[in-house]
Structures are given as structure tokens and as C-alpha cells.
Scaffold this motif. Structure first.
Motif, PDB file in Angstrom:
ATOM      1  N   ASN A 199      12.040  -5.833 -10.224  1.00 43.71           N
ATOM      2  CA  ASN A 199      12.511  -5.913  -8.813  1.00 43.71           C
ATOM      3  C   ASN A 199      12.796  -6.994  -7.394  1.00 43.71           C
ATOM      4  OD1 ASN A 199      14.182  -4.071 -10.442  1.00 43.71           O
ATOM      5  ND2 ASN A 199      12.413  -2.580  -9.217  1.00 43.71           N
ATOM      6  N   LYS A 200      12.215  -8.454  -7.977  1.00 42.03           N
ATOM      7  CA  LYS A 200      12.254  -9.647  -7.112  1.00 42.03           C
ATOM      8  C   LYS A 200      13.681  -9.352  -6.197  1.00 42.03           C
ATOM      9  CE  LYS A 200      10.039 -13.273  -6.064  1.00 42.03           C
ATOM     10  NZ  LYS A 200       9.003 -14.954  -6.464  1.00 42.03           N
ATOM     11  N   GLY A 201      14.337  -9.058  -7.111  1.00 44.48           N
ATOM     12  CA  GLY A 201      15.602  -9.706  -6.102  1.00 44.48           C
ATOM     13  C   GLY A 201      15.544  -8.395  -5.243  1.00 44.48           C
ATOM     14  N   LEU A 202      15.185  -7.439  -5.777  1.00 47.25           N
ATOM     15  CA  LEU A 202      15.641  -6.120  -4.857  1.00 47.25           C
ATOM     16  C   LEU A 202      15.176  -6.158  -3.941  1.00 47.25           C
ATOM     17  CD1 LEU A 202      17.922  -3.739  -4.006  1.00 47.25           C
ATOM     18  CD2 LEU A 202      16.284  -2.567  -5.905  1.00 47.25           C
ATOM     19  N   ASP A 203      13.925  -6.400  -4.339  1.00 49.32           N
ATOM     20  CA  ASP A 203      12.361  -6.597  -3.164  1.00 49.32           C
ATOM     21  C   ASP A 203      12.406  -6.924  -1.812  1.00 49.32           C
ATOM     22  OD1 ASP A 203      11.090  -4.188  -4.266  1.00 49.32           O
ATOM     23  OD2 ASP A 203       9.781  -5.443  -5.312  1.00 49.32           O
ATOM     24  N   ALA A 204      13.270  -8.261  -2.605  1.00 49.67           N
ATOM     25  CA  ALA A 204      13.446  -9.679  -1.387  1.00 49.67           C
ATOM     26  C   ALA A 204      14.824  -9.573  -0.053  1.00 49.67           C
ATOM     27  CB  ALA A 204      13.534 -10.369  -2.012  1.00 49.67           C
ATOM     28  N   LYS A 205      15.405  -9.238  -0.377  1.00 47.14           N
ATOM     29  CA  LYS A 205      16.890  -8.058  -0.435  1.00 47.14           C
ATOM     30  C   LYS A 205      16.186  -6.879   0.906  1.00 47.14           C
ATOM     31  CE  LYS A 205      20.321  -9.578  -3.351  1.00 47.14           C
ATOM     32  NZ  LYS A 205      20.829  -8.915  -4.335  1.00 47.14           N
ATOM     33  N   LEU A 206      15.176  -6.042   0.280  1.00 43.42           N
ATOM     34  CA  LEU A 206      15.671  -4.883   0.903  1.00 43.42           C
ATOM     35  C   LEU A 206      14.372  -5.413   2.068  1.00 43.42           C
ATOM     36  CD1 LEU A 206      14.643  -1.557  -1.627  1.00 43.42           C
ATOM     37  CD2 LEU A 206      16.576  -2.297   0.070  1.00 43.42           C
ATOM     38  N   THR A 230      11.828   3.277   2.747  1.00 39.36           N
ATOM     39  CA  THR A 230      11.285   4.918   2.101  1.00 39.36           C
ATOM     40  C   THR A 230      11.938   3.907   0.303  1.00 39.36           C
ATOM     41  OG1 THR A 230      11.379   6.273   3.695  1.00 39.36           O
ATOM     42  CG2 THR A 230      11.414   6.974   1.191  1.00 39.36           C
ATOM     43  N   ILE A 231      12.875   3.382   0.030  1.00 39.16           N
ATOM     44  CA  ILE A 231      12.726   2.833  -1.326  1.00 39.16           C
ATOM     45  C   ILE A 231      12.395   1.767  -1.500  1.00 39.16           C
ATOM     46  CG2 ILE A 231      15.035   3.949  -1.124  1.00 39.16           C
ATOM     47  CD1 ILE A 231      16.777   1.309  -0.864  1.00 39.16           C
ATOM     48  N   GLN A 232      11.158   0.861  -0.996  1.00 41.62           N
ATOM     49  CA  GLN A 232      11.191  -0.244  -1.268  1.00 41.62           C
ATOM     50  C   GLN A 232       9.490   0.141  -1.765  1.00 41.62           C
ATOM     51  OE1 GLN A 232       9.844  -2.640   2.189  1.00 41.62           O
ATOM     52  NE2 GLN A 232      11.674  -3.420   3.190  1.00 41.62           N
ATOM     53  N   SER A 233       9.070  -0.655  -2.956  1.00 38.58           N
ATOM     54  CA  SER A 233       7.923  -0.489  -3.924  1.00 38.58           C
ATOM     55  C   SER A 233       6.580  -0.569  -3.438  1.00 38.58           C
ATOM     56  CB  SER A 233       8.533  -1.817  -4.849  1.00 38.58           C
ATOM     57  OG  SER A 233       7.892  -2.818  -4.517  1.00 38.58           O
ATOM     58  N   GLY A 234       6.120  -0.317  -3.365  1.00 42.57           N
ATOM     59  CA  GLY A 234       4.429  -0.021  -2.856  1.00 42.57           C
ATOM     60  C   GLY A 234       3.822  -1.008  -3.467  1.00 42.57           C
ATOM     61  N   LYS A 235       3.384  -2.159  -2.339  1.00 40.73           N
ATOM     62  CA  LYS A 235       2.786  -2.559  -2.764  1.00 40.73           C
ATOM     63  C   LYS A 235       0.371  -3.157  -2.948  1.00 40.73           C
ATOM     64  CE  LYS A 235       5.367  -6.109  -1.168  1.00 40.73           C
ATOM     65  NZ  LYS A 235       6.962  -5.297  -1.616  1.00 40.73           N
ATOM     66  N   SER A 236       0.660  -3.034  -4.287  1.00 39.46           N
ATOM     67  CA  SER A 236      -1.070  -2.491  -4.707  1.00 39.46           C
ATOM     68  C   SER A 236      -1.795  -3.915  -4.149  1.00 39.46           C
ATOM     69  CB  SER A 236      -0.916  -2.500  -6.193  1.00 39.46           C
ATOM     70  OG  SER A 236      -0.620  -3.548  -7.164  1.00 39.46           O
ATOM     71  N   ALA A 237      -1.392  -4.575  -2.912  1.00 39.79           N
ATOM     72  CA  ALA A 237      -2.196  -6.611  -3.125  1.00 39.79           C
ATOM     73  C   ALA A 237      -3.751  -5.604  -2.040  1.00 39.79           C
ATOM     74  CB  ALA A 237      -1.960  -6.981  -2.309  1.00 39.79           C
ATOM     75  N   GLY A 238      -4.523  -4.412  -1.368  1.00 41.71           N
ATOM     76  CA  GLY A 238      -5.082  -4.489  -0.943  1.00 41.71           C
ATOM     77  C   GLY A 238      -5.918  -3.439  -1.869  1.00 41.71           C
ATOM     78  N   LEU A 239      -7.076  -2.959  -1.313  1.00 43.58           N
ATOM     79  CA  LEU A 239      -8.705  -2.936  -2.269  1.00 43.58           C
ATOM     80  C   LEU A 239      -8.405  -1.988  -3.531  1.00 43.58           C
ATOM     81  CD1 LEU A 239     -12.009  -3.458  -2.172  1.00 43.58           C
ATOM     82  CD2 LEU A 239     -11.738  -0.824   0.145  1.00 43.58           C
ATOM     83  N   SER A 240      -7.825  -0.869  -3.599  1.00 34.25           N
ATOM     84  CA  SER A 240      -7.659   0.124  -4.000  1.00 34.25           C
ATOM     85  C   SER A 240      -7.025  -0.709  -5.331  1.00 34.25           C
ATOM     86  CB  SER A 240      -6.787   1.162  -4.358  1.00 34.25           C
ATOM     87  OG  SER A 240      -5.248   0.486  -3.724  1.00 34.25           O
ATOM     88  N   GLY A 241      -6.545  -2.300  -5.128  1.00 35.34           N
ATOM     89  CA  GLY A 241      -5.530  -2.451  -6.244  1.00 35.34           C
ATOM     90  C   GLY A 241      -6.817  -3.257  -6.690  1.00 35.34           C
ATOM     91  N   ALA A 242      -7.511  -4.140  -5.929  1.00 34.71           N
ATOM     92  CA  ALA A 242      -8.470  -4.981  -6.278  1.00 34.71           C
ATOM     93  C   ALA A 242      -9.883  -4.411  -7.479  1.00 34.71           C
ATOM     94  CB  ALA A 242      -9.952  -5.320  -5.125  1.00 34.71           C
ATOM     95  N   ILE A 243     -10.256  -3.059  -7.165  1.00 40.62           N
ATOM     96  CA  ILE A 243     -10.619  -2.027  -7.901  1.00 40.62           C
ATOM     97  C   ILE A 243     -10.459  -1.263  -8.893  1.00 40.62           C
ATOM     98  CG2 ILE A 243     -11.701   0.232  -7.807  1.00 40.62           C
ATOM     99  CD1 ILE A 243     -12.643  -0.005  -4.594  1.00 40.62           C
ATOM    100  N   ALA A 244      -9.189  -1.121  -9.000  1.00 42.57           N
ATOM    101  CA  ALA A 244      -8.034  -1.172 -10.783  1.00 42.57           C
ATOM    102  C   ALA A 244      -8.319  -1.910 -11.608  1.00 42.57           C
ATOM    103  CB  ALA A 244      -7.333  -0.457 -10.100  1.00 42.57           C
ATOM    104  N   GLY A 245      -8.583  -3.278 -11.253  1.00 40.03           N
ATOM    105  CA  GLY A 245      -8.114  -3.837 -11.469  1.00 40.03           C
ATOM    106  C   GLY A 245      -7.226  -5.259 -11.120  1.00 40.03           C
ATOM    107  N   GLY A 246      -6.006  -4.587 -11.098  1.00 39.29           N
ATOM    108  CA  GLY A 246      -5.112  -5.748 -10.537  1.00 39.29           C
ATOM    109  C   GLY A 246      -4.302  -5.451 -11.854  1.00 39.29           C
ATOM    110  N   SER A 247      -3.966  -4.286 -11.931  1.00 35.71           N
ATOM    111  CA  SER A 247      -2.759  -3.794 -13.499  1.00 35.71           C
ATOM    112  C   SER A 247      -1.436  -4.448 -12.861  1.00 35.71           C
ATOM    113  CB  SER A 247      -2.651  -2.326 -13.416  1.00 35.71           C
ATOM    114  OG  SER A 247      -2.046  -1.905 -13.102  1.00 35.71           O
TER     115      SER A 247
END
Length: 79
Positions: free
Chosen positions: A51-58, A24-41
Motif C-alpha cells: 500500500n505504498k501508493g495509498l500511504d503516500a497519498k494519505l 486513523t486510516i494510515q498504516s502504522g510504522k514499525s521503525a521504532g525500538l519495538s520494530g528493532a527488537i522484534a527483528g523488523g519483520s
């Protein structure tokens, strides 16, 4: 044998709750279809490394806790 089964069941419940919290506390990944449509902000440098370090640890904790949960489930199934 009954006491061991009870202890292992309590450990499994704790692992299950811990796994839910970790996922639950992990950040979401927006690499799916919605991320491609939205322009990959999130493709900026700061967006990628936030938070790459925290995400990697989680992610690592999710793998370990999930693995222990699966093994414990199989062990409990044998009793």
C-alpha cells in the motif's frame, strides 16, 4: 462578521474530523525500538511496498489538511 466566523468554524470542525480520519486510516510504522527488537519483520520487499501508493497519498493529505487547519485556526484567532 458573525456569519463569516460561523462558516469558518464549521469548516474548521470538518477539517478536524477529516484530519482524525486520515491519520486513523494510515498504516502504522514499525521503525521504532519495538520494530528493532522484534527483528523488523516488515523489512521484506512485500512488507515495504504494501500500500505504498495509498500511504503516500494519505501522508500528503495529512500535511495539506493539517496546514489548512493551522492557517484557519490562526485566522479564526484574529476575529
Amino acid at each position: 462578521m458573525n456569519a463569516l466566523h460561523t462558516i469558518l468554524t464549521i469548516i474548521q470542525v470538518i477539517l478536524a474530523v477529516g484530519l482524525v480520519v486520515i491519520v486513523t486510516i494510515q498504516s502504522g510504522k514499525s521503525a521504532g525500538l519495538s520494530g528493532a527488537i522484534a527483528g523488523g519483520s516488515g523489512d521484506t520487499y512485500l512488507g515495504k511496498n504494501k500500500n505504498k501508493g495509498l500511504d503516500a497519498k494519505l501522508a500528503l493529505a495529512t500535511k495539506w489538511v493539517g496546514g489548512v487547519f493551522i492557517v484557519l485556526t490562526l485566522v479564526l484567532n484574529l476575529f
